[in-house]
Enzyme design. Sequence first.
Site, PDB file in Angstrom:
ATOM      1  N   ARG A 122       1.114  -1.270  -0.033  1.00  0.00           N
ATOM      2  CA  ARG A 122       0.129  -0.203  -0.028  1.00  0.00           C
ATOM      3  C   ARG A 122       0.981   1.094   0.108  1.00  0.00           C
ATOM      4  O   ARG A 122       0.521   2.107  -0.690  1.00  0.00           O
ATOM      5  CB  ARG A 122      -0.905   0.044   1.305  1.00  0.00           C
ATOM      6  CG  ARG A 122      -2.069  -1.007   1.061  1.00  0.00           C
ATOM      7  CD  ARG A 122      -2.873  -1.364   1.874  1.00  0.00           C
ATOM      8  NE  ARG A 122      -3.807  -2.344   1.791  1.00  0.00           N
ATOM      9  CZ  ARG A 122      -4.860  -2.732   2.670  1.00  0.00           C
ATOM     10  NH1 ARG A 122      -4.633  -2.418   4.108  1.00  0.00           N
ATOM     11  NH2 ARG A 122      -5.800  -3.666   2.593  1.00  0.00           N
ATOM     12  N   TYR A 139      -5.816  -1.335  -7.047  1.00  0.00           N
ATOM     13  CA  TYR A 139      -5.173  -2.291  -6.286  1.00  0.00           C
ATOM     14  C   TYR A 139      -4.598  -2.133  -4.882  1.00  0.00           C
ATOM     15  O   TYR A 139      -4.536  -1.030  -4.376  1.00  0.00           O
ATOM     16  CB  TYR A 139      -4.304  -3.308  -7.307  1.00  0.00           C
ATOM     17  CG  TYR A 139      -3.197  -2.508  -7.789  1.00  0.00           C
ATOM     18  CD1 TYR A 139      -2.353  -3.031  -8.760  1.00  0.00           C
ATOM     19  CD2 TYR A 139      -2.395  -1.137  -7.203  1.00  0.00           C
ATOM     20  CE1 TYR A 139      -1.265  -2.403  -9.286  1.00  0.00           C
ATOM     21  CE2 TYR A 139      -1.499  -0.614  -7.695  1.00  0.00           C
ATOM     22  CZ  TYR A 139      -0.796  -1.291  -8.787  1.00  0.00           C
ATOM     23  OH  TYR A 139       0.607  -0.770  -9.014  1.00  0.00           O
ATOM     24  N   GLU A 140      -4.394  -3.281  -4.267  1.00  0.00           N
ATOM     25  CA  GLU A 140      -3.790  -3.316  -2.756  1.00  0.00           C
ATOM     26  C   GLU A 140      -5.015  -2.567  -1.730  1.00  0.00           C
ATOM     27  O   GLU A 140      -4.781  -2.304  -0.879  1.00  0.00           O
ATOM     28  CB  GLU A 140      -2.481  -2.465  -2.871  1.00  0.00           C
ATOM     29  CG  GLU A 140      -1.277  -3.246  -3.474  1.00  0.00           C
ATOM     30  CD  GLU A 140      -1.206  -4.549  -3.481  1.00  0.00           C
ATOM     31  OE1 GLU A 140      -1.592  -5.254  -2.599  1.00  0.00           O
ATOM     32  OE2 GLU A 140      -0.759  -5.205  -4.661  1.00  0.00           O
ATOM     33  N   GLY A 141      -6.447  -2.749  -2.349  1.00  0.00           N
ATOM     34  CA  GLY A 141      -7.441  -2.243  -1.506  1.00  0.00           C
ATOM     35  C   GLY A 141      -7.497  -1.101  -2.253  1.00  0.00           C
ATOM     36  O   GLY A 141      -6.804  -0.129  -2.107  1.00  0.00           O
TER      37      GLY A 141
END
Length: 594
Positions: A293, A437-439
């Site tokens: 993140r 992406y990555e949340g």
Amino acid sequence: MPAYQAPLRDFDFVLNELIKIQDIIPMLPGYEEATPDIFRAYLEQAAQFCESELAPLNRQGDEEGCQYDSATKAVTTPTGFKEAYRQYCELGFPALDCDPAYGGQGLPKSLAFPIMEMQCAANVAWSMYPGLSHGAYAAIHAHGTDEQKAAYLPRLVDGSWTGTMCLTEPHCGTDLGLLKARAEPNTDGSYRITGTKIFISAGEHDLSANIVHLVLARLPGAPKDVKGISLFIVPKFLDGGARNAVSCGSLEHKMGIKANATAVINLDGAQGWLIGEPNKGLACMFTMMNAARLGCGMQGLGLGEASFQGALSYARERLQMRSLNGAKRPEQPADPIIVHPDVRRMLLTQKAYTEAGRALAAMLALQLDIEDKHEDAAVRADAADLVALLTPVAKAFLTDNGYTAANLGMQVFGGHGYIREWGMEQLVRDARISQIYEGTNGIQAIDLLGRKVLLDQGAKLRKFTKLIHAFCQQHEGHALLGEFVAPLSKLLKEVGEITMGVGMASLQDKDEAGAAASDYLRLLGHLTYAWLWARMAAVAHDSLGRGEDAFYQAKIATARFYYAKLLPEAEALKASIKAGAKPLMALDDEHFAF
């Protein structure tokens, strides 16, 4: 598109003048030799590599993409990528901030972060290959057994092996409680892993001799929700060189980052080894996810910088119309577009967001170093809390602003920005994924407000706001900084009130927190940037008259622009938060008709 140039002077300003690494880093055990001279040498070497090796491959990589051979299931990266990766490893960059016990150089993250920004600015798709590997290194280093560390870390550290994180499945992304991949125990203590993972960045390629997949799967009888997920090490090749039963089923056809192999990974009884405790895999994976993140945030920052550089160079050269106040270049047929207020608005927005983002990244990297190395447990805990609080802000605010900056850069070019050969539209396409992406950034907002602020009744938030309050107190009544301190103090107070209001409302209706989350994250991001710009203005004021006045005057002018033109967004965010959940939830599902 103009050639990328690493912003070394601004790195120097942020590291040595703003956060003053020279007063902190050498005092941390293990970092005694990490002097400003060492930082400067590494940054200059990284700048040379990114400018001369990575940046020239960026557009070619986008045009060529990765090639998948369905017969062999092999992936070939674009021309030049493998050679650049070999040089990267020879220069020792994979080992930069890794543990010396496994061949690492043991240098601070405060040095690794600006190098990461340079890589992302020069060639973000390429940067993801070593970036994912470092995340795998971090997870194994934190949670692996001594045998696993000895087997995998030296090769991840020297770059001869790379790594991935395999979470997402076709039917589940953020809600990992739904995942179906399963792990059956073997008699030798290993496991047979079966399932399909999608959207696996750097999942298959030709850069390294082996790929170490970290895979989430369920053990027999495990709970059905996230409490029943375990983490496994699944290498592409086993000891002795035998191919494991893990393969690339296909590559995704994407909007951007085309030079990174985003793979469908099939596990057909692949041999894997449990890392960490059974059913505790998500906690282990969070080590990697949090690093990813922050890496996403650096992608937004780097791409914003690259777009700013391109737009600024073009705006200085492109002749179009005359200044509204009369010709500025009468010897030429028209003035360069940088004289026009709207072009300056776009350039200054890019500059203000990028330089504040760089300061935030440096601050977080320093806190990570303090969390890792400081001798005082209380100081380490405070640093960990600041990182936890601001990680979702860094991921979402940096990537939202990076995408804004990339779009503005393309707009400065006008019609030429829409043409591929100029390179500006690629930056827009590449930047867009970082918000997803990555949340997704919406998930980051829920994490921030729900878990990092409300769950502990604002304890982490108060640690952060005390820093801002201390700055405001220190500079209260300052003749030159009052234009920054007064609005910063006002916003700080209002953020506290907003937080309390959302917290009270969510006790009655949890949708209130969900409705406020994205606006709240952006509001906290603006508070953070306003504080950082006030600090940068203070440093610049104190440095005037010592040389480089133009540089410091530009800092002060950009701070003024931020406060005058960008910070007023906070007023709209506060109004939206106060409107609550009702405007969002009042419409029945069936009325979303067309």
